[in-house]
Design a protein around this motif. Structure first.
Motif, PDB file in Angstrom:
ATOM      1  N   UNK A 113     -33.461 -19.877  11.269  1.00 41.26           N
ATOM      2  CA  UNK A 113     -34.165 -21.156  11.395  1.00 41.26           C
ATOM      3  C   UNK A 113     -35.526 -21.111  10.694  1.00 41.26           C
ATOM      4  N   UNK A 114     -36.150 -19.939  10.674  1.00 43.83           N
ATOM      5  CA  UNK A 114     -37.473 -19.832  10.044  1.00 43.83           C
ATOM      6  C   UNK A 114     -37.414 -20.057   8.538  1.00 43.83           C
ATOM      7  N   UNK A 115     -36.213 -19.953   7.951  1.00 41.26           N
ATOM      8  CA  UNK A 115     -36.086 -20.188   6.514  1.00 41.26           C
ATOM      9  C   UNK A 115     -36.485 -21.602   6.128  1.00 41.26           C
ATOM     10  N   UNK A 116     -36.359 -22.522   7.059  1.00 35.61           N
ATOM     11  CA  UNK A 116     -36.757 -23.903   6.793  1.00 35.61           C
ATOM     12  C   UNK A 116     -38.265 -24.100   6.888  1.00 35.61           C
ATOM     13  N   UNK A 117     -38.958 -23.123   7.373  1.00 43.46           N
ATOM     14  CA  UNK A 117     -40.410 -23.237   7.569  1.00 43.46           C
ATOM     15  C   UNK A 117     -41.149 -22.285   6.639  1.00 43.46           C
ATOM     16  N   UNK A 118     -41.492 -21.094   7.135  1.00 40.90           N
ATOM     17  CA  UNK A 118     -42.277 -20.143   6.351  1.00 40.90           C
ATOM     18  C   UNK A 118     -41.572 -18.803   6.191  1.00 40.90           C
ATOM     19  N   UNK A 119     -40.339 -18.692   6.678  1.00 41.52           N
ATOM     20  CA  UNK A 119     -39.611 -17.434   6.614  1.00 41.52           C
ATOM     21  C   UNK A 119     -39.114 -17.109   5.219  1.00 41.52           C
ATOM     22  N   UNK A 120     -38.798 -15.840   5.015  1.00 42.37           N
ATOM     23  CA  UNK A 120     -38.266 -15.364   3.744  1.00 42.37           C
ATOM     24  C   UNK A 120     -36.829 -14.900   3.934  1.00 42.37           C
ATOM     25  N   UNK A 121     -36.062 -14.833   2.844  1.00 42.24           N
ATOM     26  CA  UNK A 121     -34.695 -14.322   2.951  1.00 42.24           C
ATOM     27  C   UNK A 121     -34.672 -12.984   3.681  1.00 42.24           C
ATOM     28  N   UNK A 122     -33.692 -12.759   4.520  1.00 37.95           N
ATOM     29  CA  UNK A 122     -33.635 -11.536   5.327  1.00 37.95           C
ATOM     30  C   UNK A 122     -33.629 -10.273   4.474  1.00 37.95           C
ATOM     31  N   UNK A 123     -34.363  -9.286   4.938  1.00 39.81           N
ATOM     32  CA  UNK A 123     -34.413  -7.980   4.278  1.00 39.81           C
ATOM     33  C   UNK A 123     -34.415  -6.927   5.377  1.00 39.81           C
ATOM     34  N   UNK A 124     -33.281  -6.273   5.562  1.00 35.39           N
ATOM     35  CA  UNK A 124     -33.155  -5.312   6.662  1.00 35.39           C
ATOM     36  C   UNK A 124     -34.090  -4.125   6.513  1.00 35.39           C
ATOM     37  N   UNK A 125     -34.641  -3.921   5.305  1.00 36.01           N
ATOM     38  CA  UNK A 125     -35.525  -2.792   5.077  1.00 36.01           C
ATOM     39  C   UNK A 125     -36.996  -3.152   5.298  1.00 36.01           C
ATOM     40  N   UNK A 126     -37.284  -4.422   5.536  1.00 42.18           N
ATOM     41  CA  UNK A 126     -38.662  -4.869   5.756  1.00 42.18           C
ATOM     42  C   UNK A 126     -38.957  -4.860   7.247  1.00 42.18           C
ATOM     43  N   UNK A 127     -39.564  -3.800   7.704  1.00 39.32           N
ATOM     44  CA  UNK A 127     -39.819  -3.671   9.139  1.00 39.32           C
ATOM     45  C   UNK A 127     -40.931  -4.584   9.623  1.00 39.32           C
ATOM     46  N   UNK A 128     -41.690  -5.161   8.685  1.00 39.53           N
ATOM     47  CA  UNK A 128     -42.791  -6.048   9.057  1.00 39.53           C
ATOM     48  C   UNK A 128     -42.415  -7.524   8.950  1.00 39.53           C
ATOM     49  N   UNK A 129     -41.170  -7.817   8.640  1.00 38.44           N
ATOM     50  CA  UNK A 129     -40.743  -9.213   8.508  1.00 38.44           C
ATOM     51  C   UNK A 129     -40.907  -9.945   9.835  1.00 38.44           C
ATOM     52  N   UNK A 130     -41.366 -11.182   9.750  1.00 38.07           N
ATOM     53  CA  UNK A 130     -41.592 -11.997  10.947  1.00 38.07           C
ATOM     54  C   UNK A 130     -40.415 -12.949  11.128  1.00 38.07           C
ATOM     55  N   UNK A 131     -39.552 -12.725  12.123  1.00 37.10           N
ATOM     56  CA  UNK A 131     -38.388 -13.606  12.301  1.00 37.10           C
ATOM     57  C   UNK A 131     -38.758 -14.984  12.829  1.00 37.10           C
ATOM     58  N   UNK A 132     -40.005 -15.159  13.250  1.00 30.15           N
ATOM     59  CA  UNK A 132     -40.429 -16.437  13.823  1.00 30.15           C
ATOM     60  C   UNK A 132     -41.347 -17.218  12.883  1.00 30.15           C
ATOM     61  N   UNK A 133     -41.447 -16.817  11.633  1.00 29.60           N
ATOM     62  CA  UNK A 133     -42.418 -17.396  10.710  1.00 29.60           C
ATOM     63  C   UNK A 133     -42.306 -18.921  10.632  1.00 29.60           C
ATOM     64  N   UNK A 134     -43.380 -19.591  11.007  1.00 29.74           N
ATOM     65  CA  UNK A 134     -43.434 -21.046  10.898  1.00 29.74           C
ATOM     66  C   UNK A 134     -42.812 -21.813  12.043  1.00 29.74           C
ATOM     67  N   UNK A 135     -42.105 -21.138  12.925  1.00 26.77           N
ATOM     68  CA  UNK A 135     -41.480 -21.828  14.049  1.00 26.77           C
ATOM     69  C   UNK A 135     -42.517 -22.155  15.119  1.00 26.77           C
TER      70      UNK A 135
END
Length: 202
Positions: free
Chosen positions: A95-117
């Motif tokens: 859902x965050x892809x519609x806001x501020x999220x980036x395409x999933x990257x399993x190797x990015x341990x700092x990725x924010x799954x809630x970006x922009x929600x």
């Protein structure tokens, strides 16, 4: 999105029956967009939601939810509690892809799954996982897991599915998913986004 998604149960082109990230009665086009909208506010984010969202749903969210049911069937309550959260967090990341999220990257341990929600969106998802986490025993967790299932089903609808997609862990789901890739790949490439699908599929 007028896409024929074959056995996955996706609408074959009736615009008013597909949630596709367009403007309308949801003010910011969130959660896949409202039905019957007439313009895409952010084409690249809409494309990312469609391409990466469908891929992540079929490969990750469904797998995690199936694992949740499987662990409950085996009576592994602590594992089920962890998997319930994993299922919901993966869905929120889509859902965050519609806001501020980036395409999933399993190797990015700092990725924010809630970006922009919004806080309400995050809480609504995590509440489903929390219900499983607070279950005192397997029967209670199984009942709570239905909330997670409903949350996953809502994501399916917002991605345009009009019936629950078959699991890609079996031929009835895998082969339609391969055909679906051929439909979504041109959209993926046209927007200049990283490829959402495995190289072997494209």
């Amino acid at each position: 999105m007028a896409v024929d998604r074959l056995e996955h149960g996706v609408n074959g082109g009736a615009k008013d029956d597909v949630n596709d990230g367009r403007d309308g009665d949801r003010p910011d086009g969130a959660n896949g967009g409202p039905r019957g909208g007439d313009r895409v506010r952010d084409p690249r984010r809409w494309a990312a939601f469609q391409c990466f969202g469908v891929f992540e749903l079929l490969f990750e969210v469904h797998a995690s939810y199936e694992d949740l049911i499987g662990t409950l069937d085996e009576g592994f309550l602590p594992v089920a509690k962890f998997v319930a959260r994993d299922t919901v967090v993966r869905a929120l990341a889509i859902r965050s892809l519609l806001r501020e999220g980036f395409p999933p990257d399993e190797h990015d341990t700092l990725a924010d799954p809630y970006a922009g929600l919004t806080e309400d969106e995050i809480e609504r998802g995590l509440a489903a996982a929390r219900a499983v986490a607070r279950a005192a025993d397997v029967p209670a967790a199984r009942e709570a897991a239905e909330q997670v299932g409903r949350y996953v089903a809502e994501l399916e609808r917002d991605l345009g599915f009009t019936a629950p997609p078959a699991s890609i862990r079996g031929p009835s789901g895998l082969f339609p998913a391969l055909r679906l890739t051929r439909t979504l790949l041109p959209l993926n490439e046209a927007t200049g986004l990283p490829t959402a699908f495995p190289a072997a599929w494209t």
